[in-house]
Scaffold this motif. Sequence first.
Motif, short mmCIF file in Angstrom:
data_model
loop_
_atom_site.label_atom_id
_atom_site.label_comp_id
_atom_site.label_asym_id
_atom_site.label_seq_id
_atom_site.Cartn_x
_atom_site.Cartn_y
_atom_site.Cartn_z
N ASP A 192 -5.29 10.01 3.13
CA ASP A 192 -6.13 11.19 3.03
C ASP A 192 -6.41 11.82 4.39
N GLN A 193 -5.70 11.38 5.43
CA GLN A 193 -5.87 11.94 6.76
C GLN A 193 -4.67 12.83 7.10
N ARG A 194 -4.83 13.67 8.12
CA ARG A 194 -3.81 14.69 8.39
C ARG A 194 -2.56 14.13 9.07
N VAL A 195 -2.63 12.93 9.59
CA VAL A 195 -1.48 12.29 10.23
C VAL A 195 -0.83 11.33 9.24
N LEU A 196 0.50 11.26 9.26
CA LEU A 196 1.22 10.36 8.37
C LEU A 196 1.34 8.98 9.02
N GLY A 197 0.98 7.95 8.29
CA GLY A 197 1.16 6.57 8.76
C GLY A 197 2.44 5.99 8.21
N LEU A 198 3.13 5.19 9.00
CA LEU A 198 4.36 4.57 8.51
C LEU A 198 4.05 3.56 7.42
N PHE A 199 3.00 2.77 7.62
CA PHE A 199 2.52 1.83 6.61
C PHE A 199 1.04 2.15 6.37
N PRO A 200 0.75 3.14 5.50
CA PRO A 200 -0.63 3.61 5.32
C PRO A 200 -1.57 2.47 4.94
N ARG A 201 -2.73 2.49 5.56
CA ARG A 201 -3.72 1.44 5.35
C ARG A 201 -4.71 1.87 4.28
N VAL A 202 -5.21 0.89 3.53
CA VAL A 202 -6.35 1.11 2.63
C VAL A 202 -7.54 0.39 3.25
N SER A 203 -8.54 1.17 3.65
CA SER A 203 -9.68 0.62 4.38
C SER A 203 -10.68 -0.04 3.44
N ARG A 204 -11.36 -1.08 3.94
CA ARG A 204 -12.45 -1.71 3.18
C ARG A 204 -13.65 -0.78 3.11
N HIS A 205 -13.78 0.09 4.10
CA HIS A 205 -14.95 0.97 4.18
C HIS A 205 -14.49 2.39 3.80
N ARG A 206 -14.46 2.68 2.51
CA ARG A 206 -14.01 3.99 2.04
C ARG A 206 -15.13 5.00 2.08
N PHE A 229 10.23 1.97 2.04
CA PHE A 229 10.18 2.04 3.50
C PHE A 229 11.02 3.17 4.07
N ILE A 230 12.28 3.31 3.66
CA ILE A 230 13.15 4.30 4.29
C ILE A 230 12.62 5.71 4.07
N GLU A 231 12.10 5.98 2.88
CA GLU A 231 11.49 7.29 2.63
C GLU A 231 10.27 7.50 3.52
N SER A 232 9.44 6.47 3.62
CA SER A 232 8.25 6.56 4.47
C SER A 232 8.64 6.76 5.93
N LEU A 233 9.69 6.08 6.38
CA LEU A 233 10.15 6.22 7.76
C LEU A 233 10.63 7.64 8.04
N ALA A 234 11.39 8.23 7.11
CA ALA A 234 11.89 9.59 7.30
C ALA A 234 10.74 10.58 7.42
N LEU A 235 9.75 10.47 6.54
CA LEU A 235 8.60 11.38 6.59
C LEU A 235 7.79 11.16 7.86
N TRP A 236 7.64 9.91 8.26
CA TRP A 236 6.86 9.58 9.45
C TRP A 236 7.51 10.14 10.70
N LEU A 237 8.82 9.96 10.84
CA LEU A 237 9.53 10.46 12.01
C LEU A 237 9.54 11.99 12.05
N GLY A 238 9.53 12.62 10.87
CA GLY A 238 9.60 14.07 10.80
C GLY A 238 8.42 14.79 11.40
N GLN A 239 7.28 14.09 11.58
CA GLN A 239 6.09 14.74 12.14
C GLN A 239 6.15 14.85 13.67
N GLN A 278 0.80 -1.22 0.00
CA GLN A 278 0.00 0.00 0.00
C GLN A 278 0.83 1.27 0.00
N PHE A 279 2.15 1.16 -0.16
CA PHE A 279 2.95 2.35 -0.36
C PHE A 279 2.51 3.03 -1.67
N SER A 280 2.48 4.35 -1.68
CA SER A 280 2.15 5.06 -2.91
C SER A 280 3.25 4.82 -3.95
#
Length: 534
Positions: A517-531, A210-220, A203-205
């Motif tokens: 699409d939420q204001r908080v960054l997730g390390l491993f963003p989820r795609v919900s079944r209930h969109r 991972f390392i890019e996602s980790l850097a952005l996640w920690l930066g918040q 589910q990474f865009s």
Amino acid sequence: MQIYMKPTRKERTELVRRMQAARGRLGLSYAALGERAGVDASQVSRICRGEYATFSDSVVRICTVLGERLRSGDAEPLPALPAARRTDAAWAKLERSVRSAWDETPAGAERLAKVIAAVGGDRPPLALGTFQSDPIFLWRRQHFPPICRTTSGEGRQGGKLGVRKDLAESLLAKIMDWSDDEKAAERAYLESFASYKYDEYQQFSPGRRFIESLALWLGQFDPGANRRAAYDFVRRRLLFISNNEMNHLVELTFPTVVRPILISDTAQALGVHPCRVKAIVRETEYRKRLRQTLVLGLSDGARTDWFRRANPQEMSNEQVFHAYDVSDAKTGGMVEDLGKHLGKILGRDATAEEARFRYVVLLDDFTGSGTSFIREDGKGGWTGKIAKIVANLMTAGNLGDAIADEGVKIIIVLYVAADQAIDHIEELLPSLAFGKGTIAFHVIHKLGTSTPLDDERDKAILSLVGDERYFDDDADDEHSKVGKASKQFGFAGCRLPLVLAHNTPNNSVYLLWAEEDQRVLGLFPRVSRHRKLQ
């Protein structure tokens, strides 16, 4: 992905003829040729028979030892192999292993060097030049430059993706304020686990790893203690189940759960001891019961396709289906096929009662709370996946007519489950009535009591999880009411640090899976079944 120039059929045929002639002229067996070229003898045999698609490293090495050009019209000879490479069998074996794991980019070489250095303890890491000074590598890079495929499908020459990863690593080091020694130590760990597991998260865009996602996640998070707490959580508490690991659990399902039940029931029917496994599985009674087994998936995570391929000698395609909501036409077809196959097993026409399923195996990948499988509906009844399929099996028509009227066993198998879910299901399941038989519940891998985040042991990360700055109220919807708690600490308050390769379960803490699409960054963003509809 690396793509190299492919020979035409005529070029391949011509090269095979020249390789075989040269091998005969030099008096080299496949084993001797492989030792000189640093290629496994079985691969040498295949290549010399023309069983290759590209001018790979192995093809080039074999041609070099034989003194043959790749194409008869090539003016430039292949570079000579260093003598040490031809005679040092140990190095050749190691080199083959490294080459099979290397993507032939400088960044890939450095990553492998770090991994080997980590395995070797305090010994110095492999130098990047160890790979780039290889004459075969240089020759191939000059004549057949690789094309790196991005996740969006665009091709690029060279190592631009590696440059992007280097930038992400530099950003991460800056965010964490690491010293040079800390950066070297942590980079080896992160790159190892990123390539081993984390980069495969589905589910990474596009373009993110991972390392890019980790850097952005920690930066918040606030600099200092908060970022260190978040990084320490990833380093020591994150639990990531890869596709290979999940597939292994799928493969264990039949031999460890389903087969023993069939053997035990067959032994009881025949009046023999269940330890006589070889004799029992040869019996017609066992083969009949095996064919009377129906396997259904409870979600797309059930991996029924992998289950079927893992047991090709045991299960027929006609008795495995990916969902539990089966159409009347499909049900009728499965029953018809069951009757035909039983006729072959029994050596006579199967009776109408025999041509009905007696075992129903329900598969799913994971549950954290168990509420989606069974819970009270608030009206004195039951709801959830298990309750729905039991009601369907008890109703006339469809699957209800496909199973026997009595003596049916429902076998629920979950590949992974948290203790909270296991306790919940085991507590409620005995109250669910099934008039045609019994219901059994099995878990292949239990996460254990130490998996959920603990107030004392995980105090630092839980303080971030509970910080309202790092939670989006939009994550709590009408489905949160089923779990009777906010999703801030995971659905139903599960507090899990878990990520599955295909998606992060919402039972994990929100900081792990916050959606894009939420204001908080997730390390491993989820795609919900209930969109939500926009």
